[in-house]
Design a protein around this motif. Structure first.
Motif, PDB file in Angstrom:
ATOM      1  N   LEU A 102       0.705  -1.143   0.045  1.00  0.00           N
ATOM      2  CA  LEU A 102       0.027  -0.032   0.085  1.00  0.00           C
ATOM      3  C   LEU A 102       0.940   1.174   0.138  1.00  0.00           C
ATOM      4  O   LEU A 102       0.326   2.354  -0.112  1.00  0.00           O
ATOM      5  CB  LEU A 102      -0.852  -0.070   1.331  1.00  0.00           C
ATOM      6  CG  LEU A 102      -2.003  -1.307   1.283  1.00  0.00           C
ATOM      7  CD1 LEU A 102      -2.812  -1.086   2.383  1.00  0.00           C
ATOM      8  CD2 LEU A 102      -2.923  -1.047  -0.151  1.00  0.00           C
ATOM      9  N   SER A 103       1.849   1.026   0.228  1.00  0.00           N
ATOM     10  CA  SER A 103       3.145   2.548   0.219  1.00  0.00           C
ATOM     11  C   SER A 103       3.237   2.726  -1.011  1.00  0.00           C
ATOM     12  O   SER A 103       3.001   2.066  -2.204  1.00  0.00           O
ATOM     13  CB  SER A 103       4.232   2.164   1.063  1.00  0.00           C
ATOM     14  OG  SER A 103       5.202   1.161  -0.001  1.00  0.00           O
ATOM     15  N   ASN A 104       3.425   4.320  -1.148  1.00  0.00           N
ATOM     16  CA  ASN A 104       3.784   4.696  -2.518  1.00  0.00           C
ATOM     17  C   ASN A 104       5.137   5.332  -2.633  1.00  0.00           C
ATOM     18  O   ASN A 104       5.382   6.408  -2.602  1.00  0.00           O
ATOM     19  CB  ASN A 104       2.544   6.050  -2.711  1.00  0.00           C
ATOM     20  CG  ASN A 104       2.510   6.442  -4.269  1.00  0.00           C
ATOM     21  OD1 ASN A 104       2.914   5.766  -5.189  1.00  0.00           O
ATOM     22  ND2 ASN A 104       2.221   7.660  -4.382  1.00  0.00           N
ATOM     23  N   ASN A 105       5.929   4.431  -2.899  1.00  0.00           N
ATOM     24  CA  ASN A 105       7.560   4.655  -2.958  1.00  0.00           C
ATOM     25  C   ASN A 105       7.683   4.721  -4.336  1.00  0.00           C
ATOM     26  O   ASN A 105       7.627   3.711  -5.164  1.00  0.00           O
ATOM     27  CB  ASN A 105       8.338   3.603  -2.352  1.00  0.00           C
ATOM     28  CG  ASN A 105       7.847   3.404  -0.837  1.00  0.00           C
ATOM     29  OD1 ASN A 105       7.247   4.441  -0.207  1.00  0.00           O
ATOM     30  ND2 ASN A 105       8.192   2.488   0.007  1.00  0.00           N
ATOM     31  N   PHE A 106       8.544   5.869  -4.684  1.00  0.00           N
ATOM     32  CA  PHE A 106       8.987   5.809  -6.156  1.00  0.00           C
ATOM     33  C   PHE A 106       9.966   7.009  -6.404  1.00  0.00           C
ATOM     34  O   PHE A 106      10.714   7.506  -5.590  1.00  0.00           O
ATOM     35  CB  PHE A 106       7.766   6.385  -7.039  1.00  0.00           C
ATOM     36  CG  PHE A 106       7.321   7.818  -6.705  1.00  0.00           C
ATOM     37  CD1 PHE A 106       7.869   8.972  -7.137  1.00  0.00           C
ATOM     38  CD2 PHE A 106       6.071   8.076  -5.772  1.00  0.00           C
ATOM     39  CE1 PHE A 106       7.343  10.203  -6.740  1.00  0.00           C
ATOM     40  CE2 PHE A 106       5.862   9.342  -5.454  1.00  0.00           C
ATOM     41  CZ  PHE A 106       6.491  10.471  -5.954  1.00  0.00           C
ATOM     42  N   LEU A 107      10.776   6.984  -7.718  1.00  0.00           N
ATOM     43  CA  LEU A 107      11.704   7.562  -8.110  1.00  0.00           C
ATOM     44  C   LEU A 107      11.144   8.574  -9.188  1.00  0.00           C
ATOM     45  O   LEU A 107      10.752   8.065 -10.305  1.00  0.00           O
ATOM     46  CB  LEU A 107      12.825   6.975  -8.637  1.00  0.00           C
ATOM     47  CG  LEU A 107      14.101   7.488  -9.296  1.00  0.00           C
ATOM     48  CD1 LEU A 107      14.745   8.482  -8.335  1.00  0.00           C
ATOM     49  CD2 LEU A 107      14.894   6.522  -9.722  1.00  0.00           C
ATOM     50  N   GLU A 108      11.146   9.768  -9.232  1.00  0.00           N
ATOM     51  CA  GLU A 108      10.724  10.798 -10.041  1.00  0.00           C
ATOM     52  C   GLU A 108      11.939  11.295 -10.681  1.00  0.00           C
ATOM     53  O   GLU A 108      12.582  12.263 -10.180  1.00  0.00           O
ATOM     54  CB  GLU A 108       9.613  11.588  -9.631  1.00  0.00           C
ATOM     55  CG  GLU A 108       8.983  12.401 -10.749  1.00  0.00           C
ATOM     56  CD  GLU A 108       7.822  13.142 -10.303  1.00  0.00           C
ATOM     57  OE1 GLU A 108       7.309  13.838 -11.208  1.00  0.00           O
ATOM     58  OE2 GLU A 108       7.421  13.371  -9.156  1.00  0.00           O
ATOM     59  N   ILE A 109      11.951  11.328 -11.941  1.00  0.00           N
ATOM     60  CA  ILE A 109      13.153  11.977 -12.866  1.00  0.00           C
ATOM     61  C   ILE A 109      12.589  13.395 -13.433  1.00  0.00           C
ATOM     62  O   ILE A 109      11.685  13.068 -14.386  1.00  0.00           O
ATOM     63  CB  ILE A 109      13.812  11.175 -13.913  1.00  0.00           C
ATOM     64  CG1 ILE A 109      14.301  10.055 -12.966  1.00  0.00           C
ATOM     65  CG2 ILE A 109      14.828  11.783 -14.605  1.00  0.00           C
ATOM     66  CD1 ILE A 109      14.884   8.802 -13.975  1.00  0.00           C
ATOM     67  N   LEU A 110      13.175  14.410 -13.173  1.00  0.00           N
ATOM     68  CA  LEU A 110      12.696  15.687 -13.569  1.00  0.00           C
ATOM     69  C   LEU A 110      13.690  16.486 -14.469  1.00  0.00           C
ATOM     70  O   LEU A 110      14.961  15.888 -14.552  1.00  0.00           O
ATOM     71  CB  LEU A 110      12.496  16.816 -12.166  1.00  0.00           C
ATOM     72  CG  LEU A 110      11.395  16.051 -11.308  1.00  0.00           C
ATOM     73  CD1 LEU A 110      11.590  17.273 -10.170  1.00  0.00           C
ATOM     74  CD2 LEU A 110       9.952  16.122 -11.802  1.00  0.00           C
ATOM     75  N   ASP A 111      13.294  17.592 -15.018  1.00  0.00           N
ATOM     76  CA  ASP A 111      14.334  18.256 -15.843  1.00  0.00           C
ATOM     77  C   ASP A 111      15.669  18.774 -15.287  1.00  0.00           C
ATOM     78  O   ASP A 111      16.821  18.517 -15.547  1.00  0.00           O
ATOM     79  CB  ASP A 111      13.854  19.354 -16.502  1.00  0.00           C
ATOM     80  CG  ASP A 111      12.732  19.026 -17.511  1.00  0.00           C
ATOM     81  OD1 ASP A 111      12.842  17.784 -18.143  1.00  0.00           O
ATOM     82  OD2 ASP A 111      11.805  19.958 -17.750  1.00  0.00           O
ATOM     83  N   ASP A 112      15.328  19.299 -13.801  1.00  0.00           N
ATOM     84  CA  ASP A 112      16.508  19.542 -13.168  1.00  0.00           C
ATOM     85  C   ASP A 112      17.193  18.891 -12.098  1.00  0.00           C
ATOM     86  O   ASP A 112      17.861  19.057 -11.264  1.00  0.00           O
ATOM     87  CB  ASP A 112      16.326  21.011 -12.593  1.00  0.00           C
ATOM     88  CG  ASP A 112      15.053  20.737 -11.569  1.00  0.00           C
ATOM     89  OD1 ASP A 112      14.250  19.732 -11.641  1.00  0.00           O
ATOM     90  OD2 ASP A 112      14.666  21.847 -10.611  1.00  0.00           O
ATOM     91  N   GLY A 113      16.462  17.727 -11.972  1.00  0.00           N
ATOM     92  CA  GLY A 113      17.284  16.663 -10.713  1.00  0.00           C
ATOM     93  C   GLY A 113      15.960  15.425 -10.684  1.00  0.00           C
ATOM     94  O   GLY A 113      15.400  15.009 -11.606  1.00  0.00           O
ATOM     95  N   PHE A 114      16.020  14.687  -9.602  1.00  0.00           N
ATOM     96  CA  PHE A 114      15.305  13.584  -9.278  1.00  0.00           C
ATOM     97  C   PHE A 114      14.929  13.661  -7.853  1.00  0.00           C
ATOM     98  O   PHE A 114      15.380  14.074  -6.886  1.00  0.00           O
ATOM     99  CB  PHE A 114      15.883  12.312  -9.669  1.00  0.00           C
ATOM    100  CG  PHE A 114      17.224  11.730  -9.096  1.00  0.00           C
ATOM    101  CD1 PHE A 114      17.061  11.230  -7.719  1.00  0.00           C
ATOM    102  CD2 PHE A 114      18.485  12.392  -9.516  1.00  0.00           C
ATOM    103  CE1 PHE A 114      18.346  10.755  -6.890  1.00  0.00           C
ATOM    104  CE2 PHE A 114      19.535  12.120  -8.737  1.00  0.00           C
ATOM    105  CZ  PHE A 114      19.491  11.151  -7.530  1.00  0.00           C
ATOM    106  N   VAL A 115      13.645  13.109  -7.927  1.00  0.00           N
ATOM    107  CA  VAL A 115      13.003  13.164  -6.446  1.00  0.00           C
ATOM    108  C   VAL A 115      12.670  11.637  -6.121  1.00  0.00           C
ATOM    109  O   VAL A 115      12.348  10.843  -6.880  1.00  0.00           O
ATOM    110  CB  VAL A 115      11.482  13.937  -6.398  1.00  0.00           C
ATOM    111  CG1 VAL A 115      10.589  13.960  -5.260  1.00  0.00           C
ATOM    112  CG2 VAL A 115      11.771  15.320  -7.150  1.00  0.00           C
TER     113      VAL A 115
END
Length: 156
Positions: free
Chosen positions: A55-68
Motif C-alpha cells: 500500500l506504500s507509494n514509493n517511487f523515483l521521479e526524474i525531472l528536468d533539473d534533478g530527481f525526487v
C-alpha cells in the motif's frame, strides 16, 4: 518520468505468510499447541508487513533539473547541478556486483540522506536497486538527464 518501487518480493512474501497462517491453523487443530500458535503469529505479522509495503507509494521521479525519491511519505530532491557524475560502479569484482553510483560535487548535507540513497562517503552514494526498471536503465536515464542539464546550463 516516474519509476515505481518493485513490489514482487512483497507479493511473494505475503503469499508465503498466508500459507504459513493456513498451515498453522491446521497445526492448531492437530494439537501442536505453542509452535502452531507461534507460526500463526509470525504469519499474521508478515502478512501485515507485506500489506503495508504493497500500500506504500514509493517511487523515483526524474525531472528536468534533478530527481525526487519518495519513501515512506518522505521526499528528497537531488538536483543535477549538485551532481558531478552518475555511473555504474563495481563494488566486488569477484562476484561482479555493480551499483548505480552518484558522485556529488561537494559533501551532501541532508538529515534523511540515508533514507533515500546509501552514502558510503561524504560525496558518493548508491541508489538501491528496488525499482521496477533495472538500474542499468535508470543509470542511462539519469546520465542523459544530467548531460542535458549540463548542456542547457552551458547554453544559458
Amino acid at each position: 518520468m516516474i519509476i515505481k518501487e518493485n513490489k514482487k518480493s512483497a507479493i511473494f512474501a505475503g503469499i508465503a505468510g498466508v500459507v504459513l497462517i493456513i498451515l498453522s491453523i491446521i497445526a492448531v487443530f492437530e494439537g501442536y499447541g505453542g509452535s502452531a500458535v507461534f507460526g500463526l503469529v509470525v504469519g499474521v505479522i508478515s502478512v501485515l508487513a507485506c500489506v503495508k509495503k504493497l500500500l506504500s507509494n514509493n517511487f523515483l521521479e526524474i525531472l528536468d533539473d534533478g530527481f525526487v525519491i519518495e519513501k515512506n511519505k518522505k521526499m528528497a530532491k537531488f538536483n543535477f547541478k549538485d551532481i558531478k557524475k552518475i555511473d555504474t560502479k563495481t563494488m566486488e569484482s569477484k562476484k561482479n556486483i555493480q551499483v548505480l553510483n552518484i558522485e556529488f560535487k561537494k559533501p551532501y548535507k541532508g538529515e534523511d540522506k540515508f533514507n533515500f540513497l546509501r552514502f558510503y562517503c561524504d560525496k558518493e552514494a548508491v541508489l538501491p536497486d528496488i525499482y521496477e526498471k533495472s538500474f542499468y536503465e535508470i543509470t542511462k536515464i539519469l546520465k542523459d538527464s544530467l548531460e542535458n542539464q549540463k548542456s542547457d546550463s552551458l547554453k544559458a
